[in-house]
Design an enzyme around this catalytic site. Structure first.
Site, mmCIF file in Angstrom:
data_model
loop_
_atom_site.group_PDB
_atom_site.id
_atom_site.type_symbol
_atom_site.label_atom_id
_atom_site.label_comp_id
_atom_site.label_asym_id
_atom_site.label_seq_id
_atom_site.Cartn_x
_atom_site.Cartn_y
_atom_site.Cartn_z
ATOM 1 N N ASP A 1 29.063 36.027 47.069
ATOM 2 C CA ASP A 1 29.973 34.881 46.958
ATOM 3 C C ASP A 1 29.239 33.828 46.147
ATOM 4 O OD1 ASP A 1 32.593 33.955 49.107
ATOM 5 O OD2 ASP A 1 31.851 32.658 47.498
ATOM 6 N N LYS B 1 27.744 29.845 50.865
ATOM 7 C CA LYS B 1 28.370 30.631 51.932
ATOM 8 C C LYS B 1 27.518 31.836 52.317
ATOM 9 C CE LYS B 1 33.189 29.285 51.347
ATOM 10 N NZ LYS B 1 34.574 29.695 50.992
ATOM 11 N N ASN C 1 41.299 36.189 44.288
ATOM 12 C CA ASN C 1 41.798 36.010 42.926
ATOM 13 C C ASN C 1 41.826 37.341 42.185
ATOM 14 O OD1 ASN C 1 39.224 36.136 41.005
ATOM 15 N ND2 ASN C 1 38.643 35.021 42.871
ATOM 16 N N CYS D 1 46.373 50.396 38.774
ATOM 17 C CA CYS D 1 47.546 51.293 38.877
ATOM 18 C C CYS D 1 48.673 50.648 39.654
ATOM 19 C CB CYS D 1 47.190 52.559 39.659
ATOM 20 S SG CYS D 1 46.152 53.755 38.863
ATOM 21 N N CYS E 1 46.377 24.696 46.180
ATOM 22 C CA CYS E 1 45.857 24.576 47.541
ATOM 23 C C CYS E 1 46.685 25.474 48.451
ATOM 24 C CB CYS E 1 45.919 23.124 48.020
ATOM 25 S SG CYS E 1 45.218 22.896 49.671
#
Length: 309
Positions: free
Chosen positions: A65, A88, A143, A188, A208
């Site tokens: 991270d 983190k 993401n 895929c 947010c």
């Protein structure tokens, strides 16, 4: 290192885990110490996943991270206000080592979507495991770019991985197993949010998102449970499990790879893994019906259960 003993005593952290072996659920629970998982994303899902695996006594966890702990994270589980400002992975490593010092922890404060980060990720996948290659990669990122990066690395290295995600409104989630060439890879498959007619809920930069510790914890639990079943060879591994929190509705199905996938390594793995040996082996596990062992064979006091109707 504490031995993984079945002996029931107050200072044995593994007695309740080893009871799964005694009850016939898992044949060799102590084998968990031989396995390495690589976790990308130590946020609302990933941090809780790492805690669960640590408490289960897994051999080694490698974490990635590049965010820091913020007060805005306190609506989730795991991190505490005292850890604000720490990376983190650094904060997670400290906590996990305090929970179970028997587990090996590697922590990398690194963005895997960078060139250097991608190369380092591939190196740890190939060489970071207790016995060489890691056993399973677990994606807990939020993401698209990071998911595609993990997808590319795992397709190239023929590495089995599991993906997870929580919707922007925190009301749905999913986990998915990716076996290169045998199940659909992330390139895929249409993202679950689109399948659910909910494309607007896909994570976007600068937005947010809502976050519930309940949904995050449930998702981490599903992912940890699927990881244990996959590594320790018991029960049925879910290839895609979708959860709708508003309706308490579950979807469970498989997605096959696409012959038109744009990932060249996925296409190579489809040709290489035509026999689908790993997929078929995992599916066959759920068909094995073993009778649980009799837990309490002795009945010193002659106790009987009588049904009165």
């Amino acid at each position: 290192m504490n031995p993984m003993s079945e002996e029931v005593r107050s200072n044995n952290p593994y007695s309740r885990l080893m009871a799964l072996k005694r009850m016939g659920v898992v044949q060799n629970y102590e084998n968990i110490r031989n396995y390495t998982t690589l976790v990308v994303g130590v946020g609302g899902v990933g941090s809780v996943l790492c805690e669960m695996l640590t408490r289960c006594g897994i051999g080694k966890i490698i974490m990635y991270d590049y965010d820091k702990v913020e007060l805005a994270n306190m609506n989730r589980l795991f991190f505490t206000p005292q850890q604000v400002g720490l990376s983190k992975v650094e904060a997670a490593k400290q906590t996990l080592q305090n929970i179970n010092p028997d587990v090996q922890i590697e922590a990398y404060n690194l963005n895997i979507t960078s060139n250097d980060g991608f190369a380092q990720l591939q190196e740890r996948i190939k060489n970071g495991g207790i016995n060489g290659k890691v056993d399973l990669v677990l994606s807990c990122v939020d993401n698209y770019a990071a998911r595609m990066t993990i997808n590319s690395a795992c397709n190239e290295l023929d590495q089995v991985w599991m993906e997870s995600g929580v919707s922007e409104d925190a009301m749905s989630a999913h986990i998915q197993v990716m076996i290169p060439g045998e199940t659909a890879c992330f390139a895929c498959a249409t993202p679950v949010a689109v399948v659910e007619d909910n494309e607007a809920q896909i994570k976007r930069e600068g937005v947010c998102a809502a976050s519930l510790p309940t949904t995050m914890g449930i998702t981490a639990g599903f992912l940890a449970q699927n990881t244990l079943k996959y590594l320790l060879n018991f029960g049925e591994t879910s290839f895609l499990l979708g959860y709708n929190a508003l309706q308490d509705y579950f979807q469970r199905y498989d997605i096959l790879p696409s012959q038109e996938c744009k990932d060249q390594f996925c296409l190579q793995r489809q040709e290489q893994n035509k026999a689908k040996l790993r997929l078929n082996e995992i599916k066959s596990r759920g068909k094995k019906k073993e009778q649980p062992k009799q837990v309490h064979a002795e009945n010193e006091w002659g106790i009987e259960v009588v049904c009165k109707s």
